[in-house]
Design a protein around this motif. Structure first.
Motif, PDB file in Angstrom:
ATOM      1  N   ALA A   1     -32.336  27.964  -5.028  1.00 25.61           N
ATOM      2  CA  ALA A   1     -33.741  27.994  -4.594  1.00 25.61           C
ATOM      3  C   ALA A   1     -34.368  26.624  -4.767  1.00 25.61           C
ATOM      4  O   ALA A   1     -34.122  25.943  -5.762  1.00 25.61           O
ATOM      5  N   GLU A   2     -35.190  26.297  -3.789  1.00 24.44           N
ATOM      6  CA  GLU A   2     -35.889  25.003  -3.820  1.00 24.44           C
ATOM      7  C   GLU A   2     -36.677  24.840  -5.125  1.00 24.44           C
ATOM      8  O   GLU A   2     -36.699  23.762  -5.717  1.00 24.44           O
ATOM      9  N   ASP A   3     -37.313  25.918  -5.566  1.00 22.44           N
ATOM     10  CA  ASP A   3     -38.144  25.840  -6.779  1.00 22.44           C
ATOM     11  C   ASP A   3     -37.298  25.430  -7.981  1.00 22.44           C
ATOM     12  O   ASP A   3     -37.638  24.500  -8.714  1.00 22.44           O
ATOM     13  N   LEU A   4     -36.184  26.126  -8.177  1.00 25.07           N
ATOM     14  CA  LEU A   4     -35.337  25.833  -9.344  1.00 25.07           C
ATOM     15  C   LEU A   4     -34.689  24.451  -9.220  1.00 25.07           C
ATOM     16  O   LEU A   4     -34.651  23.667 -10.172  1.00 25.07           O
ATOM     17  N   THR A   5     -34.215  24.134  -8.026  1.00 27.43           N
ATOM     18  CA  THR A   5     -33.577  22.831  -7.813  1.00 27.43           C
ATOM     19  C   THR A   5     -34.573  21.698  -8.064  1.00 27.43           C
ATOM     20  O   THR A   5     -34.250  20.692  -8.711  1.00 27.43           O
ATOM     21  N   GLY A   6     -35.791  21.876  -7.576  1.00 29.73           N
ATOM     22  CA  GLY A   6     -36.820  20.848  -7.767  1.00 29.73           C
ATOM     23  C   GLY A   6     -37.124  20.630  -9.236  1.00 29.73           C
ATOM     24  O   GLY A   6     -37.296  19.497  -9.694  1.00 29.73           O
ATOM     25  N   ARG A   7     -37.186  21.737  -9.993  1.00 25.01           N
ATOM     26  CA  ARG A   7     -37.456  21.603 -11.435  1.00 25.01           C
ATOM     27  C   ARG A   7     -36.335  20.808 -12.116  1.00 25.01           C
ATOM     28  O   ARG A   7     -36.595  19.958 -12.973  1.00 25.01           O
ATOM     29  N   MET A   8     -35.083  21.108 -11.747  1.00 24.38           N
ATOM     30  CA  MET A   8     -33.975  20.392 -12.387  1.00 24.38           C
ATOM     31  C   MET A   8     -34.013  18.905 -12.037  1.00 24.38           C
ATOM     32  O   MET A   8     -33.804  18.048 -12.906  1.00 24.38           O
ATOM     33  N   SER A   9     -34.307  18.591 -10.792  1.00 23.26           N
ATOM     34  CA  SER A   9     -34.350  17.167 -10.429  1.00 23.26           C
ATOM     35  C   SER A   9     -35.490  16.460 -11.153  1.00 23.26           C
ATOM     36  O   SER A   9     -35.353  15.295 -11.535  1.00 23.26           O
TER      37      SER A   9
ATOM     38  N   GLY B   1     -23.933   8.509 -13.329  1.00 21.28           N
ATOM     39  CA  GLY B   1     -22.786   9.328 -12.912  1.00 21.28           C
ATOM     40  C   GLY B   1     -23.137  10.797 -13.115  1.00 21.28           C
ATOM     41  O   GLY B   1     -23.509  11.194 -14.209  1.00 21.28           O
ATOM     42  N   ILE B   2     -23.018  11.578 -12.059  1.00 20.92           N
ATOM     43  CA  ILE B   2     -23.417  12.988 -12.130  1.00 20.92           C
ATOM     44  C   ILE B   2     -22.163  13.863 -12.109  1.00 20.92           C
ATOM     45  O   ILE B   2     -21.389  13.837 -11.147  1.00 20.92           O
ATOM     46  N   MET B   3     -21.964  14.613 -13.183  1.00 19.37           N
ATOM     47  CA  MET B   3     -20.843  15.562 -13.234  1.00 19.37           C
ATOM     48  C   MET B   3     -21.332  16.878 -12.651  1.00 19.37           C
ATOM     49  O   MET B   3     -22.213  17.521 -13.228  1.00 19.37           O
ATOM     50  N   GLY B   4     -20.759  17.270 -11.515  1.00 17.90           N
ATOM     51  CA  GLY B   4     -21.222  18.459 -10.811  1.00 17.90           C
ATOM     52  C   GLY B   4     -22.061  18.028  -9.629  1.00 17.90           C
ATOM     53  O   GLY B   4     -23.194  17.571  -9.801  1.00 17.90           O
ATOM     54  N   LEU B   5     -21.478  18.131  -8.434  1.00 16.16           N
ATOM     55  CA  LEU B   5     -22.204  17.752  -7.216  1.00 16.16           C
ATOM     56  C   LEU B   5     -22.514  18.997  -6.395  1.00 16.16           C
ATOM     57  O   LEU B   5     -22.288  19.049  -5.187  1.00 16.16           O
ATOM     58  N   GLY B   6     -23.007  20.036  -7.105  1.00 16.72           N
ATOM     59  CA  GLY B   6     -23.391  21.269  -6.421  1.00 16.72           C
ATOM     60  C   GLY B   6     -24.829  21.177  -5.965  1.00 16.72           C
ATOM     61  O   GLY B   6     -25.352  20.095  -5.702  1.00 16.72           O
ATOM     62  N   GLU B   7     -25.474  22.345  -5.881  1.00 20.83           N
ATOM     63  CA  GLU B   7     -26.867  22.384  -5.414  1.00 20.83           C
ATOM     64  C   GLU B   7     -27.739  21.451  -6.241  1.00 20.83           C
ATOM     65  O   GLU B   7     -28.572  20.717  -5.699  1.00 20.83           O
TER      66      GLU B   7
ATOM     67  N   GLY C   1     -26.772  18.961  -8.609  1.00 20.12           N
ATOM     68  CA  GLY C   1     -26.305  17.579  -8.706  1.00 20.12           C
ATOM     69  C   GLY C   1     -26.621  16.777  -7.450  1.00 20.12           C
ATOM     70  O   GLY C   1     -27.037  15.612  -7.526  1.00 20.12           O
ATOM     71  N   ARG C   2     -26.474  17.411  -6.288  1.00 23.00           N
ATOM     72  CA  ARG C   2     -26.723  16.678  -5.028  1.00 23.00           C
ATOM     73  C   ARG C   2     -28.211  16.338  -4.891  1.00 23.00           C
ATOM     74  O   ARG C   2     -28.575  15.243  -4.480  1.00 23.00           O
ATOM     75  N   ASP C   3     -29.071  17.268  -5.264  1.00 19.85           N
ATOM     76  CA  ASP C   3     -30.514  17.009  -5.146  1.00 19.85           C
ATOM     77  C   ASP C   3     -30.946  15.923  -6.135  1.00 19.85           C
ATOM     78  O   ASP C   3     -31.733  15.036  -5.791  1.00 19.85           O
ATOM     79  N   ALA C   4     -30.399  15.997  -7.359  1.00 22.85           N
ATOM     80  CA  ALA C   4     -30.745  14.971  -8.360  1.00 22.85           C
ATOM     81  C   ALA C   4     -30.306  13.597  -7.853  1.00 22.85           C
ATOM     82  O   ALA C   4     -31.041  12.603  -7.987  1.00 22.85           O
ATOM     83  N   ALA C   5     -29.128  13.519  -7.244  1.00 25.01           N
ATOM     84  CA  ALA C   5     -28.635  12.235  -6.718  1.00 25.01           C
ATOM     85  C   ALA C   5     -29.593  11.695  -5.660  1.00 25.01           C
ATOM     86  O   ALA C   5     -29.945  10.511  -5.658  1.00 25.01           O
ATOM     87  N   GLU C   6     -30.020  12.569  -4.744  1.00 27.18           N
ATOM     88  CA  GLU C   6     -30.961  12.150  -3.687  1.00 27.18           C
ATOM     89  C   GLU C   6     -32.221  11.556  -4.293  1.00 27.18           C
ATOM     90  O   GLU C   6     -32.737  10.544  -3.829  1.00 27.18           O
TER      91      GLU C   6
ATOM     92  N   LYS D   1     -16.303  15.486  -2.275  1.00 31.57           N
ATOM     93  CA  LYS D   1     -17.552  15.512  -1.504  1.00 31.57           C
ATOM     94  C   LYS D   1     -17.719  14.174  -0.802  1.00 31.57           C
ATOM     95  O   LYS D   1     -17.128  13.175  -1.210  1.00 31.57           O
ATOM     96  N   GLU D   2     -18.549  14.165   0.239  1.00 29.04           N
ATOM     97  CA  GLU D   2     -18.939  12.903   0.882  1.00 29.04           C
ATOM     98  C   GLU D   2     -20.442  12.872   0.938  1.00 29.04           C
ATOM     99  O   GLU D   2     -21.050  13.661   1.668  1.00 29.04           O
ATOM    100  N   LEU D   3     -21.050  12.000   0.141  1.00 31.59           N
ATOM    101  CA  LEU D   3     -22.514  11.916   0.105  1.00 31.59           C
ATOM    102  C   LEU D   3     -22.899  10.462   0.313  1.00 31.59           C
ATOM    103  O   LEU D   3     -22.400   9.587  -0.414  1.00 31.59           O
TER     104      LEU D   3
END
Ligand code: NAP
Ligand code: GLV
Length: 313
Positions: free
Chosen positions: A88-96, A136-142, A144-149, A166-168
């Motif tokens: 969910a966008e809400d949870l992902t946003g909080r983590m980032s 360096g981000i361990m875990g490039l799931g929902e 990890g990818r948002d945090a990287a962005e 992955k390719e990011l």
């Protein structure tokens, strides 16, 4: 048809209210009505009691109220029904937000300046540019990818590690055990967003910490863990802080939660502790998504965000 809500560790009242208003025609119960309650078709859970779900003969699906599912899979008697987790966008946003907050605090010398303020000291510290550091981000799931962005915006160099490649854009992506040493060797600030599975339990140990890049412009590598406490060996983290193998750590998750009062992590001057609050599950934001999944299931449509039980996440 009823929905079972089983939440351990914190209050379920807000979840109960939100579920009842999102599914007004269903009965939401917090306990089965009888030993083999055939009315219950769906279970919405956080750390359900062992054996509870196995006792429900007509259970069709299990929903985690969080992104992680180790709290469900630890039940050895789990019935063979689909398990869906939260994306969910809400949870992902909080983590980032948490990740950006902690990375910037380490970069901008938050520990040193808080200590100086307590002593009334005016002393400007050496300040590396974000572009001089690799996160360096361990875990490039929902998550990890948002945090990287979001970290990209500040100009950090970025690396990521996952089970499958992955390719990011703008992220050096490495994968699998054979590339872990290369990933660690380029990492100044390690952000851990892995699930707890049989393959990741205890992964943050002395051997891993010793492989982090030794020439960080901050003076030493930094660990930020918001994945799960079971990933980390706390005695090894404390020893690494003492030996200089680690400069600082931000920890949101712990081997035992709540973190026991006796843990030296509470009082360590270079450890920042939060109470598993990096990305809290907000019932108002997440229950509508779970309700939509239940309605889709009732219509015979496939569930989204299903868990691979063999992989453990
Ligand atoms: P996800 O989308 O399933 O991503 C998990 C990532 O970890 C994937 O990139 C996966 O690799 C990688 N991974 C899994 N096992 C691995 C292994 N053995 N070696 C290397 N990489 C591995 O999960 P998510 O939604 O991002 O959530 C991640 C975790 O964050 C959750 O499981 C939970 O534990 C934690 N979390 C914590 C909080 C908090 O408040 N502290 C809140 C929410 C979530 P592949 O891409 O190759 O599959
Ligand atoms: C929280 O820890 C989650 O898994 O969502």
């Amino acid at each position: 048809m009823s929905v079972l809500l089983s939440i351990s560790g914190y209050s379920s009242t807000a979840w109960l209210d939100a579920l009842q208003s999102a599914l007004p025609d269903r009965r939401i119960v917090t306990e089965p009505a009888s030993a083999k309650d055939g009315e219950i078709r769906y279970a919405v859970v956080w750390k359900q009691p062992e054996g509870l779900l196995a006792s429900l003969p007509n259970l069709q699906a299990i929903f985690s109220i969080g992104a992680g599912v180790d709290h469900i899979l630890r039940d050895q008697t789990l019935p063979d029904v689909p398990i869906a987790r939260i994306v969910a966008e809400d949870l992902t946003g909080r983590m980032s937000e948490y990740v950006v907050w902690r990375v910037l605090d380490h970069l901008r010398r938050g520990f040193a300046y808080r200590a100086q303020q307590a002593l009334g000291q005016w002393n400007e510290r050496v300040q590396p540019a974000a572009s001089a550091l690799t996160v360096g981000i361990m875990g490039l799931g929902e998550l990890g990818r948002d945090a990287a962005e979001k970290l990209k915006f500040f100009g950090f160099k970025l690396a990521g590690w996952s089970r499958t490649r992955k390719e990011l854009p703008g992220v050096v992506c490495l994968a699998g055990d054979e590339e872990l040493t290369d990933f660690l060797g380029m990492t100044d600030i390690l952000v851990v967003l892995l699930p707890n599975t049989p393959a990741t339990t205890g992964i943050l140990d002395a051997g891993l910490l010793a492989r982090l890049k030794r020439t960080s412009p901050l003076g030493g590598p930094v660990l930020i863990n918001a994945g799960r406490g079971a990933l980390q060996v706390e005695a090894d983290i404390l020893a690494a802080l003492e030996s200089g193998t680690l400069l600082e750590a931000s920890l949101d998750v712990f081997e035992t939660e709540p973190l026991p009062a006796s843990s030296p992590l509470w009082r360590h001057p270079r450890v920042f502790v939060t109470p598993h609050a990096a990305a809290s599950s907000d019932p108002d934001a997440l229950v509508p998504l779970i309700a939509r999944q239940i309605e889709a299931c009732e219509r015979g449509e496939p569930l989204q965000h299903l868990v691979d039980r063999r992989a453990g996440y």
